[in-house]
Design a protein around this motif. Structure first.
Motif, PDB file in Angstrom:
ATOM      1  N   GLU A 153       0.626  -1.118   0.006  1.00 15.96           N
ATOM      2  CA  GLU A 153      -0.104  -0.167   0.156  1.00 15.96           C
ATOM      3  C   GLU A 153       0.861   1.141  -0.053  1.00 15.96           C
ATOM      4  O   GLU A 153       2.116   1.430   0.624  1.00 15.96           O
ATOM      5  N   PRO A 154       0.493   2.377  -0.575  1.00 18.33           N
ATOM      6  CA  PRO A 154       1.394   3.557  -0.717  1.00 18.33           C
ATOM      7  C   PRO A 154       1.691   4.117   0.818  1.00 18.33           C
ATOM      8  O   PRO A 154       2.728   4.510   1.014  1.00 18.33           O
ATOM      9  N   VAL A 155       0.902   3.728   1.821  1.00 21.60           N
ATOM     10  CA  VAL A 155       1.005   4.297   3.076  1.00 21.60           C
ATOM     11  C   VAL A 155       1.275   3.061   3.930  1.00 21.60           C
ATOM     12  O   VAL A 155       0.293   2.066   3.963  1.00 21.60           O
ATOM     13  N   LEU A 156       2.269   2.687   4.692  1.00 22.17           N
ATOM     14  CA  LEU A 156       2.217   1.228   5.432  1.00 22.17           C
ATOM     15  C   LEU A 156       1.662   1.623   6.795  1.00 22.17           C
ATOM     16  O   LEU A 156       2.031   2.656   7.356  1.00 22.17           O
ATOM     17  N   VAL A 157       0.917   0.839   7.342  1.00 19.59           N
ATOM     18  CA  VAL A 157       0.192   1.193   8.405  1.00 19.59           C
ATOM     19  C   VAL A 157      -0.048  -0.126   9.400  1.00 19.59           C
ATOM     20  O   VAL A 157      -0.051  -1.352   8.937  1.00 19.59           O
ATOM     21  N   HIS A 158       0.407   0.005  10.409  1.00 19.45           N
ATOM     22  CA  HIS A 158       0.199  -1.072  11.503  1.00 19.45           C
ATOM     23  C   HIS A 158      -0.550  -0.421  12.614  1.00 19.45           C
ATOM     24  O   HIS A 158       0.132   0.205  13.477  1.00 19.45           O
ATOM     25  N   GLY A 159      -1.683  -0.584  12.883  1.00 20.47           N
ATOM     26  CA  GLY A 159      -2.530   0.018  14.096  1.00 20.47           C
ATOM     27  C   GLY A 159      -2.511   1.408  13.760  1.00 20.47           C
ATOM     28  O   GLY A 159      -2.808   2.027  12.760  1.00 20.47           O
ATOM     29  N   ASP A 160      -1.684   2.168  14.958  1.00 18.75           N
ATOM     30  CA  ASP A 160      -1.814   3.745  14.662  1.00 18.75           C
ATOM     31  C   ASP A 160      -0.410   4.147  14.323  1.00 18.75           C
ATOM     32  O   ASP A 160      -0.049   5.353  14.606  1.00 18.75           O
ATOM     33  N   LEU A 161       0.430   3.271  13.776  1.00 18.26           N
ATOM     34  CA  LEU A 161       1.589   3.573  13.343  1.00 18.26           C
ATOM     35  C   LEU A 161       1.447   3.695  11.810  1.00 18.26           C
ATOM     36  O   LEU A 161       1.201   2.717  11.263  1.00 18.26           O
ATOM     37  N   ARG A 162       1.695   4.855  11.334  1.00 12.07           N
ATOM     38  CA  ARG A 162       1.562   5.029   9.864  1.00 12.07           C
ATOM     39  C   ARG A 162       3.237   5.694   9.256  1.00 12.07           C
ATOM     40  O   ARG A 162       3.582   6.591   9.856  1.00 12.07           O
ATOM     41  N   LEU A 163       3.548   5.205   8.000  1.00  7.20           N
ATOM     42  CA  LEU A 163       4.594   5.581   7.399  1.00  7.20           C
ATOM     43  C   LEU A 163       4.255   5.824   5.865  1.00  7.20           C
ATOM     44  O   LEU A 163       3.848   4.775   5.369  1.00  7.20           O
ATOM     45  N   ASP A 164       4.556   7.056   5.360  1.00  8.35           N
ATOM     46  CA  ASP A 164       4.285   7.403   4.176  1.00  8.35           C
ATOM     47  C   ASP A 164       5.550   7.621   3.502  1.00  8.35           C
ATOM     48  O   ASP A 164       6.443   8.509   3.536  1.00  8.35           O
ATOM     49  N   PRO A 165       6.082   6.644   2.480  1.00  7.77           N
ATOM     50  CA  PRO A 165       7.353   6.574   1.884  1.00  7.77           C
ATOM     51  C   PRO A 165       7.473   7.679   0.763  1.00  7.77           C
ATOM     52  O   PRO A 165       8.340   8.321   0.793  1.00  7.77           O
ATOM     53  N   ALA A 217       6.696   9.772   9.160  1.00  8.17           N
ATOM     54  CA  ALA A 217       5.897   8.704   9.946  1.00  8.17           C
ATOM     55  C   ALA A 217       5.092   9.418  11.342  1.00  8.17           C
ATOM     56  O   ALA A 217       5.504  10.381  11.756  1.00  8.17           O
ATOM     57  N   THR A 218       4.124   8.855  11.408  1.00 12.63           N
ATOM     58  CA  THR A 218       3.391   9.070  12.607  1.00 12.63           C
ATOM     59  C   THR A 218       2.879   8.068  13.576  1.00 12.63           C
ATOM     60  O   THR A 218       3.027   7.042  12.942  1.00 12.63           O
ATOM     61  N   HIS A 219       2.815   8.266  14.781  1.00 13.43           N
ATOM     62  CA  HIS A 219       2.556   7.047  15.763  1.00 13.43           C
ATOM     63  C   HIS A 219       1.646   7.832  16.637  1.00 13.43           C
ATOM     64  O   HIS A 219       1.748   8.852  17.335  1.00 13.43           O
ATOM     65  N   ALA A 220       0.149   7.308  16.743  1.00 12.69           N
ATOM     66  CA  ALA A 220      -0.961   7.709  17.555  1.00 12.69           C
ATOM     67  C   ALA A 220      -0.990   9.296  17.332  1.00 12.69           C
ATOM     68  O   ALA A 220      -1.401  10.014  18.258  1.00 12.69           O
ATOM     69  N   GLY A 221      -0.834   9.681  16.080  1.00 15.60           N
ATOM     70  CA  GLY A 221      -1.131  10.837  15.426  1.00 15.60           C
ATOM     71  C   GLY A 221       0.046  11.896  15.675  1.00 15.60           C
ATOM     72  O   GLY A 221      -0.155  13.140  15.338  1.00 15.60           O
ATOM     73  N   ARG A 222       1.101  11.473  16.210  1.00 12.00           N
ATOM     74  CA  ARG A 222       2.245  12.242  16.688  1.00 12.00           C
ATOM     75  C   ARG A 222       3.284  12.300  15.682  1.00 12.00           C
ATOM     76  O   ARG A 222       3.595  10.801  15.262  1.00 12.00           O
ATOM     77  N   VAL A 275       5.735   6.256  20.261  1.00 18.82           N
ATOM     78  CA  VAL A 275       4.728   6.498  21.472  1.00 18.82           C
ATOM     79  C   VAL A 275       4.740   5.226  22.399  1.00 18.82           C
ATOM     80  O   VAL A 275       4.574   5.490  23.494  1.00 18.82           O
ATOM     81  N   ASP A 276       4.432   4.057  21.698  1.00 17.39           N
ATOM     82  CA  ASP A 276       4.406   2.983  22.403  1.00 17.39           C
ATOM     83  C   ASP A 276       5.554   1.857  22.119  1.00 17.39           C
ATOM     84  O   ASP A 276       5.679   1.407  20.742  1.00 17.39           O
ATOM     85  N   PRO A 277       6.986   2.112  22.788  1.00 14.90           N
ATOM     86  CA  PRO A 277       8.072   1.334  22.213  1.00 14.90           C
ATOM     87  C   PRO A 277       7.976  -0.156  22.195  1.00 14.90           C
ATOM     88  O   PRO A 277       8.614  -0.694  21.289  1.00 14.90           O
ATOM     89  N   SER A 278       6.898  -0.585  22.926  1.00 17.36           N
ATOM     90  CA  SER A 278       6.719  -2.148  22.757  1.00 17.36           C
ATOM     91  C   SER A 278       6.415  -2.853  21.455  1.00 17.36           C
ATOM     92  O   SER A 278       6.556  -3.842  21.182  1.00 17.36           O
ATOM     93  N   ILE A 279       5.774  -1.628  20.630  1.00 20.94           N
ATOM     94  CA  ILE A 279       5.265  -2.204  19.128  1.00 20.94           C
ATOM     95  C   ILE A 279       6.561  -2.768  18.368  1.00 20.94           C
ATOM     96  O   ILE A 279       6.274  -3.453  17.492  1.00 20.94           O
ATOM     97  N   LEU A 280       7.694  -2.182  18.660  1.00 18.52           N
ATOM     98  CA  LEU A 280       9.052  -2.612  17.916  1.00 18.52           C
ATOM     99  C   LEU A 280       9.648  -3.652  18.759  1.00 18.52           C
ATOM    100  O   LEU A 280      10.175  -3.507  20.129  1.00 18.52           O
TER     101      LEU A 280
END
Length: 217
Positions: A124-136, A141-146, A202-207
């Motif tokens: 997908e053009p934007v990579l998404v995992h939950g509230d983690l989003r990365l636009d190549p 890149a944003t996490h929880a809107g930040r 925002v949530d380090p445990s996601i990695l």
């Protein structure tokens, strides 16, 4: 993203390499056609930036040989001649794109990124995992809107892990795909970058670190 820059003018090759590394790309360099073919046998590159007028093995022959070997990398051919006839000939040799010299570095970077997207499995053009989003494309890149204040290398690591879609990625695979020949494989480069990236989430445990196997989102 792992690249090979093939250019016999050392000053230009080194300048291009510095610019691309600042963009977070992993870049190896070859200064003649024979060295380029040897490198392509050893490393699975995403993009090869190939000067046409090369010593030892001409760029045209390098391009043809890469196609004969079914090398996955996309080829961006560089040449001092910018005529339409030369562009058509270059593309006819199997190059995926063609850029005449002199060129703007911003255009070179944009063309490389476009070719790299074509060399990878479709995502997908934007990579998404939950509230983690990365636009190549936008390099954001944003996490929880930040908005995440990532360095180019941290962004590249996060992009690679998200594209893996939950697969555990070994450290040596990250080193090969996100870093280049300038990286020391015996250092803690990957671990240090992962730790910095994790600290910015925002949530380090996601990695997650999977002991003795690698990392995953």
């Amino acid at each position: 993203m792992r690249l090979l820059v093939v250019e016999d003018h050392v000053e230009l090759a080194d300048s291009v390499t510095r610019v691309l590394r600042r963009e977070g790309m992993a870049v190896d360099v070859a200064y003649d056609g024979a060295a380029a073919l040897a490198r392509a046998d050893e490393v699975d590159y995403d993009v090869i930036v190939l000067d046409r007028d090369l010593p030892k093995v001409h760029g045209d022959d390098v391009c043809g040989e890469l196609g004969a070997r079914s090398v996955r990398a996309r080829v961006l051919m560089l040449t001092a001649s910018g005529t339409i006839a030369d562009r058509i000939e270059g593309l006819g040799l199997g190059a995926d794109d063609y850029l005449p010299k002199p060129f703007a570095y911003a255009e070179l970077v944009a063309r490389i990124r476009a070719l790299a997207r074509r060399s990878q499995p479709t995502h997908e053009p934007v990579l998404v995992h939950g509230d983690l989003r990365l636009d190549p494309a936008r390099r954001t890149a944003t996490h929880a809107g930040r908005q995440l204040p990532l360095t180019a290398k941290e962004f590249a690591v996060l992009e690679y892990l998200l594209a893996a879609e939950g697969r555990v990625v070994p450290a040596d695979e990250l080193l090969q795909k996100v870093w280049d020949e300038a990286a020391d494989p015996l250092t803690t480069t990957v671990k240090a970058t992962i730790n910095r990236l994790r600290s910015k989430l925002v949530d380090p445990s996601i990695l997650r670190t999977v002991p003795r196997r690698g990392y995953r989102i």
